[in-house]
Design an enzyme around this catalytic site. Structure first.
Site, PDB file in Angstrom:
ATOM      1  N   THR A  45       6.282  23.898  51.811  1.00  0.00           N
ATOM      2  CA  THR A  45       5.961  22.626  52.404  1.00  0.00           C
ATOM      3  C   THR A  45       7.221  21.734  52.110  1.00  0.00           C
ATOM      4  OG1 THR A  45       3.819  23.013  52.211  1.00  0.00           O
ATOM      5  CG2 THR A  45       4.423  20.644  52.687  1.00  0.00           C
ATOM      6  N   GLY A  65      20.873  20.931  45.680  1.00  0.00           N
ATOM      7  CA  GLY A  65      22.119  21.520  45.646  1.00  0.00           C
ATOM      8  C   GLY A  65      22.205  22.908  45.166  1.00  0.00           C
ATOM      9  N   CYS A  68      24.651  19.995  33.968  1.00  0.00           N
ATOM     10  CA  CYS A  68      23.964  21.173  33.718  1.00  0.00           C
ATOM     11  C   CYS A  68      24.422  21.838  32.304  1.00  0.00           C
ATOM     12  CB  CYS A  68      23.898  22.030  34.548  1.00  0.00           C
ATOM     13  SG  CYS A  68      23.973  21.178  36.097  1.00  0.00           S
ATOM     14  N   GLN A 100      29.782  16.971  45.220  1.00  0.00           N
ATOM     15  CA  GLN A 100      30.666  15.787  44.575  1.00  0.00           C
ATOM     16  C   GLN A 100      31.384  15.343  45.743  1.00  0.00           C
ATOM     17  OE1 GLN A 100      29.929  14.583  41.740  1.00  0.00           O
ATOM     18  NE2 GLN A 100      28.871  16.277  41.002  1.00  0.00           N
ATOM     19  N   SER A 136      23.685  17.547  48.514  1.00  0.00           N
ATOM     20  CA  SER A 136      22.731  17.055  47.422  1.00  0.00           C
ATOM     21  C   SER A 136      22.440  15.506  47.662  1.00  0.00           C
ATOM     22  CB  SER A 136      23.013  17.485  45.894  1.00  0.00           C
ATOM     23  OG  SER A 136      22.152  17.073  45.188  1.00  0.00           O
ATOM     24  N   HIS A 181      20.879  13.261  45.183  1.00  0.00           N
ATOM     25  CA  HIS A 181      20.609  12.679  44.059  1.00  0.00           C
ATOM     26  C   HIS A 181      22.276  11.951  43.824  1.00  0.00           C
ATOM     27  CE1 HIS A 181      21.329  15.130  40.746  1.00  0.00           C
ATOM     28  NE2 HIS A 181      21.151  16.161  41.402  1.00  0.00           N
TER      29      HIS A 181
END
Ligand code: PLP
Length: 413
Positions: free
Chosen positions: A249, A77, A339, A191, A211, A213
């Site tokens: 990649t 994200g 974070c 979120q 995102s 995860h």
């Protein structure tokens, strides 16, 4: 959706990351073992991986009402936020040097905040829109901040990661469009994905960050919705993968897992949302009735917040101590953004919402996922109550805490 969890512990930090669904793991395994080709290669190994990426693109697009060709896979994200904001800003300024103004909110995730700071260091001017005590962005201030000539990008998140507040993005897009068709609107929907229905055409945004995860998919996979015709400068150069916007990649197994996670959400979204809402209602009710001097923070109207995030202040307690004690008792929670915890900085989100230092330092975010149960919630509240009591015993504020001042049912008090 079937999820294998650590049943001896209670995981209430699903806004930081989520356990991977079993179905996702099964889907990923072949791309870690037998399907190891490079998706750009011109042979069957490559072709199999290319096909899998194309399917994932369809699965992600379906969840957000987009065309598959408008989805770019990224490494996270954070990467999508960077590509969207910096890419859109640099493209606009290259086309018209007057376009050097960005508008964002004061409560964005660091991925957006730091991208904006970086643009400031590179000659852009950034307006940070204020929010009210519930974390809602001031629409009037947005209108005032727009400059038809200078504004290049507006970036306002769909749902906040600390407090869960949902912004009326559709309304904000209309405000921007009334002033100019030339401003790109980006929303960070990390979120919000899987927690509320998202349709990017209805929202009217040009760019949207996703995102994997946070929705029971693997880490290291993200997505950027880029409405056809939106122009973004390339900030990651290389072999030209993902329409040259994210060279490198592709993380095939990550992308495959992200796609599968989106498919699972789409199949069960109503049930997941209903179950999580019931659990979070139970959690809020139990905490404010069973733990003294606990205040629920954020909008009281459940339509204005994502169902999985609840945020509290426990007066007279330090949030970091609370986290450590909870962890000792097997409960994983957070004070806010994962974070920012690494850097132990004070929450800019709560500051922007007008919280005082004691309100910020006693804060706790609990975030739920489809794997959580009613029993876990009940058990977590019992542990939390014990830990808060214990920490208050040792608090330097023990004798000065005025219990009558902190009425748990009045938020914002
Ligand atoms: N935006 C928001 C609102 C988030 O909550 C997060 C992660 O916490 C991100 C962006 C970054 O996503 P990622 O962890 O995939 O880089």
């Amino acid at each position: 959706m079937s999820i294998n969890t650590h049943r001896s512990k209670i995981y209430l930090d699903n806004a930081a990351s989520t356990p991977i669904a079993d179905e996702v793991v099964q889907e990923i395994i072949p791309y870690l073992t037998t399907h190891y080709g490079n998706p750009s290669s011109l042979h069957s190994f490559g072709y199999d991986c290319r096909k899998a990426i194309n399917l994932a693109r369809k699965q992600v697009a379906s969840l957000v009402g987009a065309k598959p060709s408008d989805i770019i896979f990224t490494g996270s994200g954070t990467e999508a936020d960077n590509i969207a904001i910096k890419g859109a800003a640099y493209y606009a300024r290259k086309k018209d040097p007057r376009k050097s103004h960005i508008i964002t909110s004061a409560i964005e995730h660091d991925a957006v905040m730091e991208s904006c700071l970086d643009l400031e260091r590179n000659g852009f001017e950034v307006s940070y829109l204020p929010v009210d005590h519930d974390g809602l962005v001031d629409a009037g201030k947005l209108e005032e901040s727009i400059s038809k000539e200078k504004t290049a990008v507006v970036s306002i998140m769909l749902a906040n990661n600390e407090i869960g507040t949902i912004q009326p993005i559709q309304r904000f897009v209309r405000i921007v469009r009334r002033r100019s068709d030339d401003i790109l609107f980006h929303t960070d929907a990390v979120q919000a994905l899987g927690k509320i229905g998202i349709n990017c055409s209805e929202l009217g945004v040009d760019l949207m960050t996703l995102s994997s995860h946070k929705i029971n998919g693997p880490k290291g996979a993200g997505g950027l919705y880029l409405r056809e015709g939106s122009k973004v400068y390339t900030i990651i150069s290389g072999g030209g993968q993902e329409k040259s916007l994210r060279s490198g990649t592709e993380n095939v197994h990550g992308i495959v897992g992200f796609g599968k996670a989106c498919e699972l959400i789409l199949q069960r979204s109503d049930k997941i949302k209903r179950d999580i809402s019931q659990l979070s209602d139970q959690l809020v009710k139990q905490i404010i009735t069973e733990i003294p001097m606990a205040r629920y923070n954020g909008p009281s109207d459940s339509n204005l917040r994502v169902p999985n995030i609840v945020h509290f202040t426990f007066f007279g307690v330090n949030g970091e101590d609370l986290l450590m004690k909870l962890d000792e008792h097997g409960v994983a929670a957070s004070t806010g953004s994962a974070c920012s915890v690494i850097r132990q900085k004070e929450s800019h989100v709560l500051r922007a919402m007008g919280f005082s230092l004691p309100e910020i330092s006693g804060s706790l975010r609990l975030s739920l996922g489809p794997q959580n149960t009613k029993e876990e919630i009940g058990h977590a509240v019992t542990i939390l109550r014990g830990v808060v009591e214990e920490l208050r015993e040792f608090s330097p504020l023990k004798y000065t805490l005025d219990r009558n001042r902190y009425n748990p049912n009045i938020h914002g008090g």
